[in-house]
Enzyme design. Structure first.
Site, PDB file in Angstrom:
ATOM      1  N   GLU A   1      13.271  85.608  11.123  1.00  0.00           N
ATOM      2  CA  GLU A   1      12.951  85.075   9.792  1.00  0.00           C
ATOM      3  C   GLU A   1      12.266  86.124   8.918  1.00  0.00           C
ATOM      4  O   GLU A   1      11.585  85.773   7.951  1.00  0.00           O
ATOM      5  CB  GLU A   1      12.059  83.819   9.911  1.00  0.00           C
ATOM      6  CG  GLU A   1      12.626  82.688  10.743  1.00  0.00           C
ATOM      7  CD  GLU A   1      13.873  82.026  10.157  1.00  0.00           C
ATOM      8  OE1 GLU A   1      14.320  82.432   9.068  1.00  0.00           O
ATOM      9  OE2 GLU A   1      14.407  81.123  10.812  1.00  0.00           O
TER      10      GLU A   1
ATOM     11  N   GLU B   1      -8.439  64.123   3.166  1.00  0.00           N
ATOM     12  CA  GLU B   1      -8.694  65.544   2.894  1.00  0.00           C
ATOM     13  C   GLU B   1      -7.470  66.271   2.318  1.00  0.00           C
ATOM     14  O   GLU B   1      -7.609  67.341   1.718  1.00  0.00           O
ATOM     15  CB  GLU B   1      -9.145  66.246   4.178  1.00  0.00           C
ATOM     16  CG  GLU B   1      -8.047  66.322   5.221  1.00  0.00           C
ATOM     17  CD  GLU B   1      -8.443  67.131   6.458  1.00  0.00           C
ATOM     18  OE1 GLU B   1      -7.952  66.786   7.541  1.00  0.00           O
ATOM     19  OE2 GLU B   1      -9.214  68.090   6.339  1.00  0.00           O
TER      20      GLU B   1
ATOM     21  N   HIS C   1      13.609  71.198  10.975  1.00  0.00           N
ATOM     22  CA  HIS C   1      13.330  72.513  11.573  1.00  0.00           C
ATOM     23  C   HIS C   1      11.819  72.794  11.702  1.00  0.00           C
ATOM     24  O   HIS C   1      11.347  73.036  12.806  1.00  0.00           O
ATOM     25  CB  HIS C   1      14.016  73.599  10.725  1.00  0.00           C
ATOM     26  CG  HIS C   1      13.873  74.978  11.285  1.00  0.00           C
ATOM     27  ND1 HIS C   1      14.862  75.927  11.193  1.00  0.00           N
ATOM     28  CD2 HIS C   1      12.840  75.591  11.932  1.00  0.00           C
ATOM     29  CE1 HIS C   1      14.457  77.049  11.782  1.00  0.00           C
ATOM     30  NE2 HIS C   1      13.229  76.864  12.232  1.00  0.00           N
TER      31      HIS C   1
ATOM     32  N   HIS D   1       7.152  75.081  14.420  1.00  0.00           N
ATOM     33  CA  HIS D   1       8.018  73.913  14.628  1.00  0.00           C
ATOM     34  C   HIS D   1       7.131  72.689  14.859  1.00  0.00           C
ATOM     35  O   HIS D   1       6.953  72.239  15.987  1.00  0.00           O
ATOM     36  CB  HIS D   1       8.967  74.171  15.787  1.00  0.00           C
ATOM     37  CG  HIS D   1       9.963  75.255  15.506  1.00  0.00           C
ATOM     38  ND1 HIS D   1      10.864  75.716  16.440  1.00  0.00           N
ATOM     39  CD2 HIS D   1      10.215  75.956  14.370  1.00  0.00           C
ATOM     40  CE1 HIS D   1      11.624  76.666  15.897  1.00  0.00           C
ATOM     41  NE2 HIS D   1      11.237  76.836  14.641  1.00  0.00           N
TER      42      HIS D   1
ATOM     43  N   HIS E   1       5.174  80.343  10.262  1.00  0.00           N
ATOM     44  CA  HIS E   1       6.246  79.367  10.458  1.00  0.00           C
ATOM     45  C   HIS E   1       6.090  78.733  11.826  1.00  0.00           C
ATOM     46  O   HIS E   1       5.991  79.437  12.838  1.00  0.00           O
ATOM     47  CB  HIS E   1       7.602  80.061  10.349  1.00  0.00           C
ATOM     48  CG  HIS E   1       8.753  79.216  10.806  1.00  0.00           C
ATOM     49  ND1 HIS E   1       9.036  77.973  10.268  1.00  0.00           N
ATOM     50  CD2 HIS E   1       9.707  79.430  11.748  1.00  0.00           C
ATOM     51  CE1 HIS E   1      10.106  77.475  10.857  1.00  0.00           C
ATOM     52  NE2 HIS E   1      10.533  78.332  11.763  1.00  0.00           N
TER      53      HIS E   1
HETATM   54  O1  2HA Z   1      13.185  81.251  16.762  1.00  0.00           O
HETATM   55  O2  2HA Z   1      11.615  79.677  14.603  1.00  0.00           O
HETATM   56  O3  2HA Z   1      13.392  79.805  12.687  1.00  0.00           O
HETATM   57  C1  2HA Z   1      12.336  81.550  15.755  1.00  0.00           C
HETATM   58  C2  2HA Z   1      12.444  80.532  14.713  1.00  0.00           C
HETATM   59  C3  2HA Z   1      13.596  80.592  13.794  1.00  0.00           C
HETATM   60 ZN    ZN Z   2      12.021  78.133  13.260  1.00  0.00          ZN
END
Ligand code: 2HA
Ligand code: ZN
Length: 325
Positions: free
Chosen positions: A165, A219, A260, A191, A189
């Site tokens: 990413e 909050e 995602h 998940h 980022h």
């Molecule tokens: O594998 O999270 O979006 C890494 C990630 C791809």
């Molecule tokens: Zn991801």
């Protein structure tokens, strides 16, 4: 406070025999890890040279990555993290960087980041392994003067590339560097389970997501007063999703990728982790509410939000304070 006391005590102890020690206290959930070594940062031409792994930003990066893993947001190689180094951090580690390798195309153009250095997670690397072997899992990359290419200057000692990413991370960094006068340095980022779950049942609309998340924990409007952006499902890892995400980052510090995960931007590791954590906690509450009933008996009203905004001195855009039918 305790850490400061212990550090002072140990400093006295270890400087007794004229040897200089650097003492790192790393607190984890269950224990205090004490690491000492007798290497004083070398001073060359007025600049301290640090071992890369001992520098504060690397330690903060590793802690944040591990905290995210412990939250359950990083199954397998899921998620990625990047940090834009300060000029003084670059100078402090420069003598320990690898000889420059070949320039590699980023896949997007980020001229606003020309010449910058980033600490990033590696593609395919597992967050759970970062704390164990950071030199295998992480990389420091340098961008060229066009902002179109990068090269690896440290890490990934068993080979590999920066996060898949990287285009989204760098495009987000470019937007935020400009908008915050260089304050924002972290893009994260993850998940995040509950936020992902919500993208299957709520309309993929910024206004609805923002309002529902704000309503689920008091909050929230104070922590993310600008709201959250939502990107419908897209193929990850490429230029298109990077452009779409960076566009939303002009307005928000949080962008949710349907089915995602989530991207957050912030000034430092604590603020960025705290932001993502707060959004995900609110999403968890909402998932629990929706699992019990489709109808809330009571909630935080638009006027309640207006009172909150006044007392906490945040401005909450009226677009999120619509009357519900
Ligand atoms: O594998 O999270 O979006 C890494 C990630 C791809
Ligand atoms: Zn991801």
């Amino acid at each position: 406070m305790t850490c400061g006391f212990v550090r002072d005590f140990l400093n006295k102890l270890f400087t007794n025999n004229k040897k200089q020690y650097i003492i790192h206290l790393q607190t984890t959930r269950n224990n205090i890890l004490l690491k000492t070594n007798n290497i004083k940062p070398q001073k060359a031409e007025g600049i301290y040279i640090m071992k890369i792994l001992e520098s504060k930003f690397v330690q903060g990066f590793i802690k944040m990555a591990n905290d995210g893993y412990l939250q359950g947001w990083h199954e397998r190689n899921g998620g990625n993290l990047s940090y834009r180094l300060k000029p003084e951090e670059v100078e402090m580690i420069r003598p320990r960087l690898n000889a420059p390798g070949e320039w590699i195309p980023i896949g997007v153009e980020v001229p606003g980041l020309a010449g910058e250095f980033f600490l990033v997670t590696g593609s395919g690397k597992y967050f759970r392994n970062i704390i164990v072997d950071p030199e295998v899992c992480l990389a420091i990359i340098e961008l060229d003067e066009t902002g179109m290419n990068y090269r690896i200057r440290w890490g990934l000692v068993e080979g590999g590339r920066p996060t898949s990413e990287l285009p989204t991370h760098l495009m987000n960094h470019e937007v935020k560097k400009k908008l915050t006068n260089g304050k924002h340095r972290v893009i994260y980022h993850a998940h995040t389970t509950n936020t992902i779950a919500l993208t299957f049942v709520l309309p993929l609309d910024d206004k609805i997501f923002t309002r529902e998340l704000w309503e689920s924990a008091t909050e929230c409007p104070v922590v993310f007063p600008d709201g959250v952006g939502v990107v419908g499902w897209m193929v990850p890892g490429g230029r298109e999703i990077a452009i779409r995400t960076a566009e939303l980052m002009k307005k928000y510090d949080v962008v949710i990728w349907a089915h995602h995960g989530m991207f957050c931007s912030g000034e430092d590791f604590d603020l960025t982790f705290g932001l993502l954590h707060t959004v995900e906690k609110s999403a968890e509450i909402l998932v629990k509410i929706l699992s019990m009933t489709p109808n809330k008996l009571q909630t935080i009203t638009p006027d309640n939000f207006r009172s909150l905004a006044k007392d906490f001195k945040v401005s909450l855009p009226e677009e999120f304070l619509y009357e519900k039918q």
